[in-house]
Design an enzyme around this catalytic site. Structure first.
Site, PDB file in Angstrom:
ATOM      1  CG  ASP A 162      12.418 -36.590  21.564  1.00 37.70           C
ATOM      2  OD1 ASP A 162      11.596 -35.662  21.641  1.00 37.70           O
ATOM      3  OD2 ASP A 162      12.688 -37.174  20.503  1.00 37.70           O
ATOM      4  CB  CYS A 172      55.651 -48.015  34.301  1.00 41.11           C
ATOM      5  SG  CYS A 172      56.705 -49.243  35.095  1.00 41.11           S
ATOM      6  CB  CYS A 216      53.874 -50.886  38.578  1.00 43.74           C
ATOM      7  SG  CYS A 216      55.323 -49.807  38.572  1.00 43.74           S
TER       8      CYS A 216
END
Length: 782
Positions: free
Chosen positions: A466, A25, A22
Site C-alpha cells: 500500500d 511425552c 522429551c
C-alpha cells in the site's frame, strides 16, 4: 478459556503439564487429549504447556483427567479476565497483561520449576558430581586403582543409582503404569542394567577380587577372564543427563528472555494526580480517564495522551526504534516507554489487556505456542521412537547372545543403545528456536503470530505494498487550496471539509481536519451528523444543515479545479474534492513524504528475490510518481479494497506466494486474502488484526528484516532437526555393533539436547542489516 467462532461453539483452554521430558511425552499428551471427541491439542515441550481447542461441553475436568491418564501432572491456567476489565490477572496463555504473560518464563511459573525445585535440582547435581568423580577417576585411570578400589566405587555409586537417578526411576515407573515409554524409561533402564551387571561382576564374575585391576578403553571390550564392572557408566548416565538438563533448562530460559523483558516494562505503581494532589496507586487500580504523572527517568505506566508537559520518550524496548520520540500535549504515548526529559501529565486511555504492550506480549506468547510442520513430523516420529529403541536393545542383546558372543559385550551393546537414544532433541528443535526468534523479533519491532507465519514469510516471492501510511509516513499536510469562482469561498469550504473529516481515521482526513482547525477563526469546528466513510472513495456528512462530501476528484470539474487537479498531479500531490450540497466548491492538494528507508527497503526486498508491487486507491499519475522514486515497475492505481483483494487472488492464482503490507481499514480484505498479511504497527486495529506479521516500529525497512529473520529461523529449525535425527541415525548403530560404550553414550545423549538449544540461542543475537536514512519524496493517497 476463550471462545472461538464457528458453527459449533468451541473454546480454548491452556494447561500446564508437569513431568514432560522429551518429544515422546509431547506426543503422548497430544494423543491422549485428542481421544476426546472434538478436541485438538498442541503441546510445547519448551514451555511445558498444552493449548487445547475443544467444544464447550467438554469440561476442564475431563481435560485434566486425560492428561493424568497419560501419566503427567496437569494444572489449569486461569481463564482471562474480559478485556474491558481495568486489571489483567491471568497467565500468559490468556495474554491479557504484560506482567502476567511474562510469568511463563519466570522461576515461579507453573510450567517451569519453582525456585525451591530449582535449588533442589542444583543440590542433586552437585552431590551427584561429588559422588561420581572418584568413581570415574578410579575407573578411567588404572594407575590409581588401589586394593579393593572397586568396592569403594560400589559404595559411592549406590546412592547415585538410587537417589540421584530417582526422578528418572519415578517417571519411568509412572509411565509404565500408564503403558508409556519415554526418555526417562531409557535412562532408568540404562542405569539399572549397568549397575546390575556390575553387581554380577563383583559378586559372581570375579571382579570382586581385592587385587583386581581394570584397564580403561573408550571402546567396550570383552573376552577377558574377569567380567568388567560398569559402575562408571552407572554413575555417568545420571550425572551427564542431570548436567545436560540443567544446562538445557538455563538455555531454554534464555530463549524466553523477550517475555521477561516485556514484563520488566510493566509498571507496578503509578502516581495519579487528582484535584491538584498526587497519590501513589497500584497499577491495577488505574482506570481509563485517570491523569498520572511521569517524571524524568520513569516509565510511562500505561497508554495515554499527554495533557501537559513535553519530553522525549525512549521506545527502543517496545518498538525496536533507537531514536527518541518527542511528545507534547495531545500526543499519544505508549506504556513502558522511558521518559528521558521533562515532567509529563498523561491521561490514561487504555489499561491492562487493552494496552499496546499487552498486545505485543500476546502476539509473542501466541507465536511461541505454535508448531512448524517439521516439528509435527518430529513429534509423530517420537511417538514410536522409545518403543522402537527398547525393541532394538532387546533384539541386539538376543542377537549377540545367540551368536555366541561374550555376555559382557552383549549387555554393553544393549545398555549403550538404551542410553544413547535421545528423543529430547526432537522435542526441543522447533520450540526453542521459535522462542528465541520471536523474542528477538519483538526486540526489533517485528511481531509474528506463529510458526505458520514464519514459514509463509520464508517463501514469499511477491509483496503488495500500500502507499499511504506504508511507503509514506501518512503524515499529510495541506499544500494548497483552490476554490471555485463564485462559490461559498475558500474559508467556508475548508471549514466544512474539516468538520466532516473529524470522524475520519484516514491520514488525508486527519490532515484536512487539522488544517481546518488551525485556520478556523470562529472557535471549534462544527459537529457532523450522518457521518459515512466509504473506503477508497471519501467521507460524507451533514454539517450545519449542509451535505458535505470530501472525496477523490472525478470527471467534469469546473475549469479552475480541473487546472488545480492537473497541477497537483504534476507535483505528485494528492488532491481531494470538496462538494457541498452537490456542487464542487474546492480542491485541496495534500502532500506526503516517503518513510525513511522506503527506497532501501524496496531495494533489499528485490535483492532477496521478492518482487514489490504497488497497489493504491490513488490516481494513476500520483501512484506512478511514487513508484518511480522507489524503482517499482508494477503499479495498480484506483484500487478499491475489493480490487486489492482481487489483485492478490490473481497473483496467487498464477502460482505466486503473496504478502500484503497495509495499515488501514481498506487493506484488511487484501491482508486476509494473502498468503501472508503484514501490518504497520501505526495502522488501525482492523489491519493489525487481519495480519500475520506486525511491524511495531512502523519502519518499512523492517519488512526485509522480517524476511531475513524468518529464513534464519527456519534454517535453524532445519539444522536442529537434522542434528536430532542424524545424531540417532549415527550413534544407535554404533552402540548396536559395540563401538560406543555406555559412558560415552551418556555424554553424547546429554550433549545432543544442549547443542540443539545452544544453536537456537544464536537467534537471540541475530542482527539485521544496519539501517540508513532514506530520502523523502512525493505524496500519499487515500
Amino acid at each position: 478459556m476463550t471462545a472461538e467462532g464457528g458453527t459449533v461453539a468451541r473454546v480454548t483452554t491452556d494447561l500446564v503439564v508437569r513431568g514432560m521430558t522429551c518429544a515422546a511425552c509431547v506426543n503422548r499428551v497430544e494423543k491422549r487429549l485428542s481421544r476426546i471427541d472434538g478436541v485438538t491439542a498442541s503441546v510445547n515441550l519448551a514451555t511445558g504447556r498444552a493449548r487445547v481447542h475443544h467444544p464447550v461441553d467438554v469440561t476442564a475436568k475431563a481435560l485434566l483427567a486425560a492428561v493424568e491418564k497419560a501419566g503427567y501432572e496437569p494444572e489449569l491456567v486461569p481463564p482471562p479476565v474480559p478485556r474491558a476489565a481495568p486489571r489483567a490477572t491471568t497467565g500468559p496463555a490468556a495474554s491479557v497483561g504484560p506482567a502476567d504473560a511474562a510469568d511463563a518464563d519466570t522461576p515461579e511459573d507453573p510450567a517451569g520449576p519453582t525456585r525451591e525445585e530449582a535449588r533442589k535440582d542444583r543440590e542433586r547435581l552437585l552431590i551427584t558430581a561429588l559422588l561420581c568423580l572418584p568413581v570415574l577417576v578410579l575407573s578411567m585411570v588404572p594407575a590409581l586403582q588401589f586394593r579393593n578400589w572397586q568396592w569403594l566405587c560400589l559404595v559411592l555409586a549406590a546412592p547415585v543409582v538410587v537417589w540421584s537417578a530417582w526422578p528418572f526411576h519415578l517417571r519411568a515407573a509412572r509411565g509404565l503404569r500408564h503403558s508409556a515409554a519415554t526418555m526417562d524409561t531409557l535412562v532408568s533402564l540404562g542405569v539399572i542394567a549397568s549397575f546390575a551387571w556390575s553387581l554380577y561382576a563383583l559378586f559372581l564374575g570375579g571382579a570382586g577380587d581385592p587385587g583386581m585391576r581394570m584397564p580403561f578403553s573408550l571402546l567396550p571390550s570383552a573376552g577377558t577372564e574377569v567380567a568388567h564392572v560398569y559402575l562408571e557408566a552407572a554413575v555417568a548416565v545420571p550425572l551427564f543427563v542431570l548436567t545436560g538438563r540443567h544446562l538445557e533448562a538455563r538455555a531454554r530460559r534464555g530463549t524466553g528472555a523477550a517475555l521477561r523483558s516485556l514484563a520488566g516494562l510493566a509498571a507496578k505503581d503509578v502516581t495519579v494526580r487528582e484535584d491538584g494532589r498526587e497519590r501513589l496507586l497500584p497499577i491495577e487500580e488505574l482506570v481509563p480517564g485517570h491523569g498520572f504523572v511521569v517524571r524524568p527517568g520513569e516509565r510511562v505506566a500505561t497508554d495515554g495522551v499527554v495533557v501537559s508537559g513535553s519530553s522525549a520518550l525512549d521506545l527502543s524496548l517496545i518498538t525496536g526504534e533507537s531514536d527518541p520520540v518527542e511528545v507534547g500535549p495531545g500526543r499519544a504515548v505508549v506504556g513502558g516507554a522511558v521518559n528521558m526529559g521533562g515532567l509529563l501529565l498523561v491521561q490514561a486511555t487504555a489499561v491492562g489487556a487493552d494496552t499496546r504492550l499487552a498486545r505485543i506480549t500476546h502476539l509473542v506468547t501466541e507465536a511461541q505456542a505454535g508448531k512448524a510442520r517439521a516439528q509435527r513430523l518430529a513429534d509423530r516420529v517420537a511417538g514410536v521412537f522409545v518403543p522402537a529403541v527398547l525393541s532394538l536393545a532387546v533384539t541386539v542383546l538376543g542377537f549377540w547372545l545367540g551368536a555366541g558372543a561374550d555376555p559382557q559385550a552383549a549387555v554393553t551393546a544393549a545398555v549403550a543403545i538404551l542410553v544413547v537414544a535421545c528423543p529430547c532433541a526432537l522435542g526441543l528443535a522447533t520450540p526453542t528456536a521459535l522462542m528465541a526468534a520471536t523474542g528477538r523479533g519483538a526486540r526489533l519491532g517485528i511481531l509474528v503470530k506463529g510458526p505458520q507465519s514464519l514459514e509463509a514469510l520464508r517463501h514469499v516471492d511477491v509483496i503488495v505494498l500500500d502507499k499511504t501510511g506504508t511507503l509514506t509516513t501518512g503524515h499529510m499536510s495541506v499544500v494548497r487550496v483552490t476554490e471555485t469562482a463564485g462559490g461559498i469561498g475558500r474559508d467556508t469550504a475548508v471549514r466544512l471539509a474539516g468538520a466532516v473529516e473529524q470522524g475520519s481515521e484516514h491520514p488525508l482526513g486527519r490532515a484536512v481536519a487539522s488544517y481546518a482547525q488551525r485556520a478556523a477563526a470562529r472557535g471549534p469546528l462544527p459537529g457532523v451528523a450522518g457521518f459515512l466513510a466509504v473506503p477508497g472513495s471519501g467521507v460524507t456528512g451533514i454539517v450545519e444543515g449542509r451535505r458535505v462530501e470530501v472525496r477523490t476528484p472525478g470527471e467534469g470539474l469546473p475549469a479552475s479545479l480541473a487546472q488545480a487537479l492537473a497541477e497537483a498531479e504534476a507535483a505528485a500531490l494528492t488532491p481531494v474534492l470538496v462538494r457541498v450540497d452537490g456542487f464542487d466548491e474546492a480542491l485541496i492538494a495534500l502532500g506526503d513524504v516517503l518513510r525513511p528507508g522506503s527506497y532501501r527497503a524496496v531495494d533489499r526486498l528485490r535483492r532477496l528475490g521478492v518482487e514489490p508491487v504497488l497497489a493504491t486507491g490513488d490516481r494513476e499519475a500520483t501512484a506512478r510518481a511514487v513508484a518511480r522514486e522507489l524503482g517499482i515497475t508494477e503499479v495498480h492505481a484506483h484500487c478499491s479494497p475489493e480490487g486489492k483483494a482481487a489483485l492478490v487472488r490473481e497473483l496467487r492464482g498464477g502460482g505466486r506466494r503473496v504478502a500484503v503490507i497495509g495499515d488501514g481499514v481498506n487493506d484488511a480484505a487484501a491482508l486476509a486474502e494473502a498468503d501472508l498479511g503484514i501490518a504497520m504497527g501505526s495502522g488501525t486495529d482492523v489491519a493489525i488484526g487481519a495480519a500475520d506479521v506486525t511491524l511495531v516500529r512502523g519502519d518499512i525497512e523492517a519488512v526485509a528484516d522480517a524476511v531475513l529473520l524468518a529464513r534464519r529461523t527456519l534454517a535453524t529449525i532445519r539444522l536442529n532437526l537434522v542434528w536430532a535425527f542424524g545424531y540417532n541415525a549415527v550413534t544407535v548403530p554404533l552402540a548396536a555393533v559395540g563401538l560406543l560404550g555406555p559412558m560415552l553414550a551418556a555424554a553424547a545423549m546429554s550433549a545432543s539436547s544442549v547443542l540443539v538449544v545452544a544453536n537456537s540461542l544464536r537467534l537471540r543475537t541475530w542482527q539485521p542489516a544496519p539501517r540508513r536514512p532514506g530520502s523523502p519524496v512525493g505524496k500519499a493517497s487515500r
